[in-house]
Scaffold this active site. Sequence first.
Site, PDB file in Angstrom:
ATOM      1  N   HIS A 115      46.979  34.680  32.919  1.00 23.76           N
ATOM      2  CA  HIS A 115      46.273  34.520  31.707  1.00 23.76           C
ATOM      3  C   HIS A 115      47.247  34.000  30.580  1.00 23.76           C
ATOM      4  O   HIS A 115      48.335  34.294  30.817  1.00 23.76           O
ATOM      5  CB  HIS A 115      45.727  35.979  31.018  1.00 23.76           C
ATOM      6  CG  HIS A 115      44.590  36.718  32.034  1.00 23.76           C
ATOM      7  ND1 HIS A 115      45.135  37.286  32.893  1.00 23.76           N
ATOM      8  CD2 HIS A 115      43.342  36.815  31.831  1.00 23.76           C
ATOM      9  CE1 HIS A 115      43.983  37.869  33.416  1.00 23.76           C
ATOM     10  NE2 HIS A 115      42.940  37.592  32.917  1.00 23.76           N
ATOM     11  N   ASP A 149      49.627  36.564  29.626  1.00 22.81           N
ATOM     12  CA  ASP A 149      50.603  37.034  30.579  1.00 22.81           C
ATOM     13  C   ASP A 149      51.999  36.467  30.570  1.00 22.81           C
ATOM     14  O   ASP A 149      52.918  37.032  31.040  1.00 22.81           O
ATOM     15  CB  ASP A 149      50.030  36.815  32.105  1.00 22.81           C
ATOM     16  CG  ASP A 149      48.728  37.405  32.105  1.00 22.81           C
ATOM     17  OD1 ASP A 149      48.266  38.366  31.418  1.00 22.81           O
ATOM     18  OD2 ASP A 149      48.024  36.809  33.151  1.00 22.81           O
ATOM     19  N   GLU A 166      33.389  34.685  36.134  1.00 26.39           N
ATOM     20  CA  GLU A 166      33.650  35.875  36.904  1.00 26.39           C
ATOM     21  C   GLU A 166      32.718  37.072  36.460  1.00 26.39           C
ATOM     22  O   GLU A 166      32.801  37.761  35.274  1.00 26.39           O
ATOM     23  CB  GLU A 166      35.065  36.188  36.824  1.00 26.39           C
ATOM     24  CG  GLU A 166      35.475  37.608  37.716  1.00 26.39           C
ATOM     25  CD  GLU A 166      36.980  37.924  37.658  1.00 26.39           C
ATOM     26  OE1 GLU A 166      37.871  36.984  37.529  1.00 26.39           O
ATOM     27  OE2 GLU A 166      37.081  38.863  37.654  1.00 26.39           O
ATOM     28  N   GLU A 218      34.556  38.825  42.172  1.00 24.75           N
ATOM     29  CA  GLU A 218      35.463  39.991  42.483  1.00 24.75           C
ATOM     30  C   GLU A 218      34.828  41.337  43.092  1.00 24.75           C
ATOM     31  O   GLU A 218      33.928  41.741  42.568  1.00 24.75           O
ATOM     32  CB  GLU A 218      36.038  40.587  41.180  1.00 24.75           C
ATOM     33  CG  GLU A 218      37.226  41.465  41.367  1.00 24.75           C
ATOM     34  CD  GLU A 218      38.016  41.717  40.160  1.00 24.75           C
ATOM     35  OE1 GLU A 218      38.467  40.843  39.519  1.00 24.75           O
ATOM     36  OE2 GLU A 218      38.252  43.078  39.794  1.00 24.75           O
ATOM     37  N   HIS A 249      34.004  44.362  41.203  1.00 29.31           N
ATOM     38  CA  HIS A 249      33.034  44.285  40.276  1.00 29.31           C
ATOM     39  C   HIS A 249      31.580  44.372  40.984  1.00 29.31           C
ATOM     40  O   HIS A 249      30.735  44.836  40.212  1.00 29.31           O
ATOM     41  CB  HIS A 249      33.198  43.000  39.339  1.00 29.31           C
ATOM     42  CG  HIS A 249      34.521  42.474  38.765  1.00 29.31           C
ATOM     43  ND1 HIS A 249      34.615  41.779  37.946  1.00 29.31           N
ATOM     44  CD2 HIS A 249      35.369  43.299  38.344  1.00 29.31           C
ATOM     45  CE1 HIS A 249      35.903  41.511  37.300  1.00 29.31           C
ATOM     46  NE2 HIS A 249      36.327  42.826  37.530  1.00 29.31           N
ATOM     47  N   ASP A 255      38.231  36.878  43.664  1.00 26.19           N
ATOM     48  CA  ASP A 255      39.183  37.872  43.155  1.00 26.19           C
ATOM     49  C   ASP A 255      39.309  39.039  44.179  1.00 26.19           C
ATOM     50  O   ASP A 255      38.528  39.823  44.014  1.00 26.19           O
ATOM     51  CB  ASP A 255      38.976  38.255  41.728  1.00 26.19           C
ATOM     52  CG  ASP A 255      39.575  37.694  40.759  1.00 26.19           C
ATOM     53  OD1 ASP A 255      40.058  36.481  40.677  1.00 26.19           O
ATOM     54  OD2 ASP A 255      39.506  38.514  39.527  1.00 26.19           O
ATOM     55  N   ASP A 258      37.172  50.115  37.695  1.00 24.52           N
ATOM     56  CA  ASP A 258      37.783  48.665  38.163  1.00 24.52           C
ATOM     57  C   ASP A 258      39.511  49.091  38.641  1.00 24.52           C
ATOM     58  O   ASP A 258      40.106  48.835  37.798  1.00 24.52           O
ATOM     59  CB  ASP A 258      37.582  47.668  36.973  1.00 24.52           C
ATOM     60  CG  ASP A 258      38.149  46.351  37.578  1.00 24.52           C
ATOM     61  OD1 ASP A 258      38.156  46.052  38.788  1.00 24.52           O
ATOM     62  OD2 ASP A 258      38.203  45.473  36.844  1.00 24.52           O
ATOM     63  N   ASP A 311      41.007  47.589  41.316  1.00 19.32           N
ATOM     64  CA  ASP A 311      41.830  46.668  41.492  1.00 19.32           C
ATOM     65  C   ASP A 311      42.878  46.855  42.838  1.00 19.32           C
ATOM     66  O   ASP A 311      44.155  46.823  42.524  1.00 19.32           O
ATOM     67  CB  ASP A 311      42.561  45.959  40.346  1.00 19.32           C
ATOM     68  CG  ASP A 311      41.627  45.327  39.330  1.00 19.32           C
ATOM     69  OD1 ASP A 311      40.478  44.826  39.717  1.00 19.32           O
ATOM     70  OD2 ASP A 311      42.089  45.508  38.181  1.00 19.32           O
TER      71      ASP A 311
HETATM   72  C1  XLS Z   1      38.981  42.196  34.685  1.00 21.90           C
HETATM   73  C2  XLS Z   1      39.040  40.860  35.684  1.00 21.90           C
HETATM   74  C3  XLS Z   1      40.042  40.036  35.105  1.00 21.90           C
HETATM   75  C4  XLS Z   1      39.945  38.509  35.450  1.00 21.90           C
HETATM   76  C5  XLS Z   1      40.549  37.503  34.774  1.00 21.90           C
HETATM   77  O1  XLS Z   1      38.452  43.112  35.138  1.00 21.90           O
HETATM   78  O2  XLS Z   1      39.029  41.116  36.680  1.00 21.90           O
HETATM   79  O3  XLS Z   1      41.299  40.322  35.689  1.00 21.90           O
HETATM   80  O4  XLS Z   1      39.964  38.426  36.887  1.00 21.90           O
HETATM   81  O5  XLS Z   1      40.405  37.608  33.223  1.00 21.90           O
HETATM   82 NI    NI Z   2      39.310  39.726  38.173  1.00 19.04          NI
HETATM   83 NI    NI Z   3      38.245  43.339  37.474  1.00 19.76          NI
END
Ligand code: XLS
Ligand code: NI
Ligand code: NI
Length: 447
Positions: free
Chosen positions: A111, A114, A242, A278, A281, A306, A317, A319
């Site tokens: 991003h 970042d 996404e 993702e 998600h 993702d 979430d 991750d």
């Molecule tokens: C947040 C999202 C983010 C996207 C990119 O939950 O996964 O990380 O992948 O903005």
């Molecule tokens: Ni993501």
């Molecule tokens: Ni996410």
Amino acid sequence: MAEPSAKKARSEFFPSISKIQFEGPQSINPLAFKYYQPDEVIMGKKMRDWCRFAVSWWHTFNGQMGTDPFSNVKTHLRPWDVDGSMDTFLTRVDVAFEFFTKLGVDYYCFHDVDVAPQGSSLQEFQSNLDVISDKLLSKQKETGVKLLWATQNLFSHPRYKDGAATSPNFDSFAYGCAQTKKMLDVGKKLDADTHVFWGGREGFATALNTKVKSELDHMATFLKMAVAYKKKIGFKAQFTIEPKAREPTAHQYDYDAQTVIGFLYQHGLENEFKVNIEPNHTTLAGHDYEHDLRMASALGMLGSIDCNAGQPYLGWDTDEFPSDPRKCLLSMLIVVEQGGIAPGGNNFDCKLRRESTDIEDMFIAHIGGMDCLARGLIGACKLVQEGLMKKALEARYSSWSTTALAKKVEDGKASLEEIEAYALKTSEPKTSSGKQEYLEQLINRYI
Ligand code: XLS
Ligand code: NI
Ligand code: NI
């Protein structure tokens, strides 16, 4: 803005780690690949081209670094995380490219916020991005590592507390557009293969204060303007949206793959966007891990992945790095069946656990994720080549290819009357077994 000192630029940030090697499935070395052999050709493509792995900047170099909803105090303390200055951000570029190169990953993604400090104005943020993206470009040229995607963060700053493209405040909307335009320029400069739009706070906490229809229309207009600008500057990247069902708002507009795809068709954007799925998600939407990959791919809309996993016992979430061979098999099966994922890829929108504090954990986590997906790829190719699942699937649907009227139905040329006539002269349908247990048993053979 000054470049970091020559000393810093040359120094190694991971001195105890050398280039990660393939050692084969019998290896117990956590810093070696057991399955991933980038140049090994499988079903006509190199593993690196099937997988197109990318490291996510935000989780690995300057994300929340071990914070969670119950603590914003970092547990992942990195020597290069000095302060919020340009110098620190420039140093992180060296850190990142050393990491990519030693890991042997071909892509990265980020991003805007970042990689560059936001400064005290939009102008300052833009010029910081210019300086940083110059350095990113020269590092890309030096190492051959490429940009899978870049995106604009339209959800962290307080101005986006009510969303960006769907904000009730026009100036917040305008700032979101400015950030997006800038990141399309940066994406073009760095030759990104795709460009991701994650809606962030596009949704609502309560419908009591929300003009739902206007917000959705504003979002469509925003996306159309992004398409127009992309075309104007000759940026070739595939756009992706996404989906995410929950977080941060209670009611997210981009709920899941089918919701997003429906929205794209509603606004005539179906040829301009695909979806970036993702799986974490997807599970938040109440679906199975690979459900949205399957739906998007079936509709010709799977653009990128993702690749992460959630934690069903927590329900947010989280991750996590993918580590479940069955899920990786089922995900890579979808990629293999659609012939690849390019120009998208598998980016690790994954973070180390708060408890995982060693620097080497950064490598171990990525190696584990890459290996698990590579193992899934190998299994998926074998599954496709042996053709047993396809055979079962074809058998289940065989009446659609053996009945003349069925073909007419599929071509959209049949009427309800003629199908009624057919049904009246046909004896009670003899349905076949769904063979779920057989298929579940079969799948395990490839894990
Ligand atoms: C947040 C999202 C983010 C996207 C990119 O939950 O996964 O990380 O992948 O903005
Ligand atoms: Ni993501
Ligand atoms: Ni996410």
